[in-house]
Design an enzyme around this catalytic site. Structure first.
Site, PDB file in Angstrom:
ATOM      1  N   ASP A 135       0.845  -1.206  -0.024  1.00 42.69           N
ATOM      2  CA  ASP A 135      -0.005   0.061  -0.158  1.00 42.69           C
ATOM      3  C   ASP A 135       0.968   1.198   0.057  1.00 42.69           C
ATOM      4  OD1 ASP A 135      -2.329   1.422  -0.193  1.00 42.69           O
ATOM      5  OD2 ASP A 135      -2.602   1.525   2.306  1.00 42.69           O
ATOM      6  N   TYR A 137       1.183   5.579  -0.402  1.00 39.29           N
ATOM      7  CA  TYR A 137       0.818   6.849   0.440  1.00 39.29           C
ATOM      8  C   TYR A 137       0.897   8.164  -0.492  1.00 39.29           C
ATOM      9  CZ  TYR A 137       0.263   9.593   4.758  1.00 39.29           C
ATOM     10  OH  TYR A 137      -0.099  10.543   5.743  1.00 39.29           O
ATOM     11  N   HIS A 142      -3.889  13.831   0.471  1.00 35.12           N
ATOM     12  CA  HIS A 142      -4.190  13.093   1.743  1.00 35.12           C
ATOM     13  C   HIS A 142      -2.993  13.146   2.771  1.00 35.12           C
ATOM     14  CE1 HIS A 142      -5.301   9.703   4.144  1.00 35.12           C
ATOM     15  NE2 HIS A 142      -4.195   9.126   3.824  1.00 35.12           N
ATOM     16  N   GLU A 208     -11.110   3.855   3.003  1.00 34.10           N
ATOM     17  CA  GLU A 208      -9.933   4.784   2.309  1.00 34.10           C
ATOM     18  C   GLU A 208     -10.125   4.504   0.776  1.00 34.10           C
ATOM     19  OE1 GLU A 208      -6.016   3.615   3.667  1.00 34.10           O
ATOM     20  OE2 GLU A 208      -6.121   5.403   5.281  1.00 34.10           O
ATOM     21  N   LYS A 262      -5.122  -2.144  10.089  1.00 32.02           N
ATOM     22  CA  LYS A 262      -5.176  -2.098   8.513  1.00 32.02           C
ATOM     23  C   LYS A 262      -5.509  -3.369   8.184  1.00 32.02           C
ATOM     24  CE  LYS A 262      -4.111   2.051   7.539  1.00 32.02           C
ATOM     25  NZ  LYS A 262      -4.848   2.905   6.474  1.00 32.02           N
TER      26      LYS A 262
HETATM   27 CA    CA Z   1      -4.230   2.772   2.494  1.00 28.78          CA
END
Ligand code: CA
Length: 427
Positions: A135, A137, A142, A208, A262
């Site tokens: 994942d 970013y 954001h 998300e 998560k």
């Molecule tokens: Ca994420």
């Protein structure tokens, strides 16, 4: 014949509703089952699902470099392992078979009845067996919002952010397809920073809004994929909801990053829209200043103009749209993410998943998480039924959608819908 599969003038003999995400120019890939049969690879035109195992069985998909067994597998990996040229040829063949003037399937009643099914009679499954999930970013908006909230608005981005696509390794075992509900996770939080931590259901469950891409086989361990080569290693994209428990996250993440906040679930849409199908929507991304280091520079535009939105439907109520964003806002492109991921020699494999990170836009109604939309719960959202939300409540269904549109052609992902059930109590 042999009209390119993205040609806007193409029409199918399968009826395609106006504003469908799945005209003949899409030809996505998924895994479907019906009548208790084993799941098999499928595609979709309009609201019709097409069983590729049937087409393969009668020889219509021979000579593409794909063995017939790959069309009987319960995940797309067995097709993807043959690489981009083979899956591209498959998409082109499917396009040709379903163009309005092609009688091969259209006029074969038995074959048509075997291979074509209405969407509402089909169960859709996880399309790809994911080995490793990363994942990123990569949305500047954001990262800026989160940095402003939790650290310092004047120095919202950490020093590395504008120089490399920040990411972390996620968990593949808890990836789920659209339609599978999740239970509110329980965990440790510390609501009072002067007191001991407590245990219980998360009070800050969040969505998300992300887009993920699947890779073909990369290169052997030790070799890197350059930004010029990344397209050859990207199969296609899905909508992705990377569920997060913000209160668990803020207590646990120091010093190694996200963990139980998560890894309880991440949801993906059922149809993999190929990078080829999205090619007409490629546009330049945000200007990158400072200029990235050489290995992160790209010769071609790296962004894609894909409208994204999130909606929230409380139990028994209609959905309220809570966010409208766009994949084009992403600062670091998929090419840069994949080049960065492999620059140290890390190998990616067929069926790996790379997610974008939450995709927020520049305006408050384009933020891709409740954390940002309600500014950490300080500005609750009012839904169309009058209820307020700071985070996601039990019984809520979160719905993500995404589509690109140009020259009268709309290429979309369908729906990613996930209901939140109450936490499972200890026995
Ligand atoms: Ca994420």
């Amino acid at each position: 014949m042999n009209i390119p599969s993205n040609d806007p003038s193409l029409r199918s003999w399968i009826r395609t509703p106006k504003d469908s995400d799945f005209p003949i120019q899409n030809i996505p890939f998924g895994i479907a089952s019906w009548n208790g049969e084993p799941p098999v690879p499928a595609t979709r035109i309009g609201d019709t699902v097409i069983d590729l195992s049937i087409l393969a069985d009668v020889g219509l998909l021979d000579d593409l470099g794909l063995p017939r067994e790959a069309f009987l597998a319960p995940q797309l990996n067995d097709l993807m392992v043959h690489g981009k040229q083979a899956t591209r040829a498959l998409r082109q063949r499917l396009s040709e078979l379903f163009q309005e003037d092609n009688a091969t399937v259209r006029d074969d009643n038995a074959l048509r009845e075997d291979a074509l099914l209405p969407l509402d009679q089909v169960t859709l499954h996880l399309p790809v067996q994911v080995g490793d999930y990363t994942d990123f970013y990569s949305s500047r908006e954001h990262a800026t919002n989160v940095g402003s909230m939790f650290r310092d608005p004047a120095n919202a981005l950490l020093p590395n952010w504008l120089h490399l696509p920040v990411g972390y390794h996620g968990r593949a075992s808890s990836l789920i397809p659209s339609g599978i509900p999740i239970h509110r996770p329980m965990g440790q939080t510390r609501p009072d920073t002067q007191a001991a931590p407590v245990f219980g259901p998360t009070k800050q469950l969040d969505l998300e809004l992300e887009v993920g891409f699947f890779t073909f086989d990369g290169k052997p361990l030790g070799q890197r994929i350059s930004t010029a080569e990344t397209d050859d290693h990207i199969f296609g994209l899905v909508l992705f909801n990377d569920w997060s428990a913000r209160d668990i996250q803020s207590w646990e993440y120091v010093p190694l990053g996200p963990f139980l906040a998560k890894n309880f679930a991440s949801s993906m849409s059922a149809w993999v829209v190929t990078l080829d199908a999205l090619e007409p929507f490629r546009i330049p991304g945000p200007v990158q200043d400072p200029e990235p280091l050489t290995y992160l520079r790209t010769a071609q535009p790296g962004a894609f103009d894909i409208h994204l939105e999130a909606a929230l439907a409380p139990e028994g109520s209609a959905p309220s749209t809570i966010c409208k964003s766009n994949f084009k806002y992403l600062y670091w492109s998929m090419a840069q993410q994949l080049a960065h991921h492999t620059v140290n020699g890390c190998n990616v494999r067929c069926g790996d998943l790379m997610a974008s990170g939450t995709i927020s836009g520049p305006t408050p109604d384009s933020y891709g998480s409740m954390l940002e939309l309600t500014w950490r719960g300080t500005k609750p959202l009012t839904l169309s039924n009058g209820e307020e939300r700071k985070f996601i409540a039990d019984g809520d269904t979160v719905i993500l959608r995404g589509h690109a549109e140009k020259d009268g052609v709309r290429i979309g992902f369908g729906i990613l819908s996930t209901k939140v059930l109450p936490a499972i109590p200890f026995a």
